[in-house]
Scaffold this active site. Structure first.
Site, PDB file in Angstrom:
ATOM      1  N   ASP A   1       9.385   2.904  -0.744  1.00 38.53           N
ATOM      2  CA  ASP A   1       8.361   3.602   0.034  1.00 38.53           C
ATOM      3  C   ASP A   1       8.605   3.271   1.502  1.00 38.53           C
ATOM      4  OD1 ASP A   1       4.686   3.585   0.175  1.00 38.53           O
ATOM      5  OD2 ASP A   1       6.245   4.628   1.325  1.00 38.53           O
TER       6      ASP A   1
ATOM      7  N   LYS B   1       5.130   9.565   8.661  1.00 39.16           N
ATOM      8  CA  LYS B   1       4.898   9.049  10.015  1.00 39.16           C
ATOM      9  C   LYS B   1       5.932   9.551  11.027  1.00 39.16           C
ATOM     10  CE  LYS B   1       2.531   5.081   7.998  1.00 39.16           C
ATOM     11  NZ  LYS B   1       1.153   4.939   8.498  1.00 39.16           N
TER      12      LYS B   1
ATOM     13  N   TYR C   1       0.865  -1.185   0.000  1.00 43.04           N
ATOM     14  CA  TYR C   1       0.000   0.000   0.000  1.00 43.04           C
ATOM     15  C   TYR C   1       0.895   1.226   0.000  1.00 43.04           C
ATOM     16  CZ  TYR C   1      -3.450   3.448   1.669  1.00 43.04           C
ATOM     17  OH  TYR C   1      -4.259   4.550   1.806  1.00 43.04           O
TER      18      TYR C   1
HETATM   19  P1  KE4 Z   1      -0.821   8.507   4.310  1.00 43.26           P
HETATM   20  O1  KE4 Z   1      -1.349   9.150   3.035  1.00 43.26           O
HETATM   21  O2  KE4 Z   1      -1.880   7.672   5.017  1.00 43.26           O
HETATM   22  O3  KE4 Z   1      -0.152   9.504   5.235  1.00 43.26           O
HETATM   23  O4  KE4 Z   1       0.351   7.485   3.883  1.00 43.26           O
HETATM   24  C1  KE4 Z   1       0.088   6.507   2.921  1.00 43.26           C
HETATM   25  C2  KE4 Z   1       1.096   5.382   3.057  1.00 43.26           C
HETATM   26  C3  KE4 Z   1       2.104   5.281   2.116  1.00 43.26           C
HETATM   27  N1  KE4 Z   1       3.023   4.298   2.184  1.00 43.26           N
HETATM   28  C4  KE4 Z   1       2.997   3.381   3.185  1.00 43.26           C
HETATM   29  C5  KE4 Z   1       4.039   2.301   3.227  1.00 43.26           C
HETATM   30  C6  KE4 Z   1       1.986   3.438   4.186  1.00 43.26           C
HETATM   31  O5  KE4 Z   1       1.969   2.512   5.174  1.00 43.26           O
HETATM   32  C7  KE4 Z   1       1.019   4.461   4.125  1.00 43.26           C
HETATM   33  C8  KE4 Z   1      -0.108   4.578   5.129  1.00 43.26           C
HETATM   34  N2  KE4 Z   1      -0.185   3.545   6.103  1.00 43.26           N
HETATM   35  C9  KE4 Z   1      -1.521   3.305   6.625  1.00 43.26           C
HETATM   36  C10 KE4 Z   1      -1.446   2.105   7.575  1.00 43.26           C
HETATM   37  N3  KE4 Z   1      -1.138   0.910   6.895  1.00 43.26           N
HETATM   38  C11 KE4 Z   1      -2.062   4.511   7.310  1.00 43.26           C
HETATM   39  C12 KE4 Z   1      -3.287   4.252   8.146  1.00 43.26           C
HETATM   40  C13 KE4 Z   1      -4.541   4.681   7.416  1.00 43.26           C
HETATM   41  O6  KE4 Z   1      -4.692   4.419   6.207  1.00 43.26           O
HETATM   42  O7  KE4 Z   1      -5.407   5.268   8.122  1.00 43.26           O
END
Ligand code: KE4
Length: 439
Positions: free
Chosen positions: A250, A278, A155
């Site tokens: 990523d 994060k 993701y």
């Molecule tokens: P955000 O757009 O949610 O800040 O980041 C996207 C993203 C990009 N790349 C990786 C490897 C990620 O894990 C994420 C977002 N992680 C999720 C949890 N698996 C955020 C939690 C959510 O979607 O509310």
């Protein structure tokens, strides 16, 4: 061997949570601001959090939990870290946003580059999605190619090109691929099984118009926790070079968690572009994309690849990031890593002692587990794990005051605030939860 933790339901009531969620569902789709929070992966009602402190959170009914989600990774110093709060306090006195250059951005950028010198140049944005979306646009511009390759179950945020066989919430909700993404665009996203270099190579070689980038979570956190086979990342590096594609790590989740210097330090493989998020915001909205200077100089206004953001480099977020990275010394990182290993070894022992098929793993301060008797190497393996048992275990843990990620396709985390006492107490509660889940 029985858990010494009182086996009565830990949560006497969740009345207020239910009340708040009823109002929330009237306002927001699913009652949440992000799908994974809705407990769709585990069933039941989400708890509504009131506050956090250190390794713990309390819900609006006053129930206490040891938290291993930590806002999905950012809170490596724990909830309401005095270090971060003090930094925010000082920054706030000067104002909350300017839309102008500040020295705080320079300070955070320098801290990131000290730890990850391969980010020769970078650009701050406000979410991981913005970072990966921009990195892909830049790779397409730099190579003049349109196709990108990602891995099943990984993701990278919710930009259109990534909502193709994605992990995290998309997988949790069992969405084939999100509607609303034009088929023509989705066709430009190739997907391969993680850890399958042969299939990846075939896909890249067979794509006559060439691939702009291979994007990967160096350790997957969005299909559950999955580590790369030895040589897999090195193989992707060689494949990208031979195919004239860019390699993008990523590290929104893995950055500053799997090693102080991220994937390059842990695996010795250097990506052309890296995305972070994060941890670098310490709980405030910050992400970044960066890498080779010859690529990053194509970004506006020094180059033609446009990307912008009103709150990019926001001073409060920068201050929280500077405080977090400054506190996160290699010694502190090693301490958190040691406790993460102790927790995971303890969880594995609980599974083994109770003859429950369970495979748990960790890297730095990131960890996860599957109810599976065989190693999980890709998303197909992850989906074949015992998801029903995961659900029972999640709720049994929640009832005993342990908050795990509410989906089998997510990772868990640790913080500097998770001391030996928290690890011991969590394992005691998880023993009781496992006994209840398999009863
Ligand atoms: P955000 O757009 O949610 O800040 O980041 C996207 C993203 C990009 N790349 C990786 C490897 C990620 O894990 C994420 C977002 N992680 C999720 C949890 N698996 C955020 C939690 C959510 O979607 O509310």
């Amino acid at each position: 061997m029985r858990s010494s933790f009182a086996s009565t339901r830990h949560m006497t009531n969740v009345t207020r949570s239910a009340e708040v969620m009823a109002r929330a569902r009237d306002l927001f789709p699913g009652g949440v601001s992000s799908p994974v929070r809705a407990f769709r992966g585990v069933g039941g009602e989400p708890i509504v959090v009131a506050r956090g402190e250190g390794a713990r959170i309390w819900d609006v009914d006053g129930n206490e939990y040891i938290d291993f989600v930590l806002s999905w990774g950012p809170l490596i110093l724990g909830h309401a870290s005095p270090i971060v709060l003090d930094a925010l306090d000082s920054a706030m006195q000067n104002g909350t946003s300017f839309g102008m250059p500040t020295e705080l951005e320079v300070q955070l950028g320098e801290l990131i580059r000290q730890r990850m010198p391969h980010l020769e140049m970078m650009r701050f944005v406000s979410s991981g999605t913005e970072a990966t979306m921009s990195a892909i646009r830049l790779a397409r511009a730099f190579t003049g190619r349109d196709a990108v390759l990602k891995f099943d179950g990984c993701y990278h945020g919710h930009a259109d090109s990534f909502l193709v066989r994605a992990g995290s919430g998309v997988a949790t909700l069992g969405l084939p691929d999100s509607p609303g993404v034009p088929a023509e665009l989705a066709a430009l996203t190739l997907t391969a099984p993680f850890n399958d270099l042969e299939a990846t190579t075939r896909l890249v070689r067979d794509n006559k118009r060439g691939v702009a980038a291979i994007i990967v979570e160096p350790i997957v956190g969005n299909s559950g926790f999955i580590v790369p086979d030895r040589g897999f990342l090195e193989g992707l590096r060689a494949l990208a070079d031979s195919a004239g594609a860019l390699l993008i790590f990523d590290e929104v989740m893995t950055g500053f968690r799997i090693a102080p210097g991220g994937a390059k330090e842990r695996f010795g493989v250097t990506a052309d572009l890296t995305t972070l998020g994060k941890v670098i915001g310490g709980g405030l909205p910050v992400a970044v994309y960066g890498g080779r200077r010859d690529i990053m100089e194509r970004v506006a206004p020094s180059g033609p690849v446009y990307q912008a953001g009103t709150l990019s480099g926001n001073p409060l977020a920068m201050a929280a990031g500077v405080a977090t990275l400054t506190a996160l010394t290699p010694a502190l990182h090693a301490r958190i890593e040691k406790r993460t290993s102790a927790l995971v070894e303890g969880l594995q022992k609980i599974g083994d002692d109770l003859s429950v098929p369970l495979t748990a793993g960790c890297a730095g301060s990131m960890w996860g587990f599957f109810f599976s008797s065989k190693p999980v190497r890709n998303f197909t393996d992850a989906k074949a794990s015992d998801v029903k048992l995961f659900r029972r275990f999640f709720h049994a843990a929640l009832d005993r005051g342990v908050y795990l990620a509410p989906s089998p396709f997510e990772a868990c985390f640790m913080s500097a605030a998770h001391g030996d006492a928290e690890v011991e107490s969590a394992l005691d509660r998880l023993l009781g939860a496992m006994e209840a889940a398999v009863a």
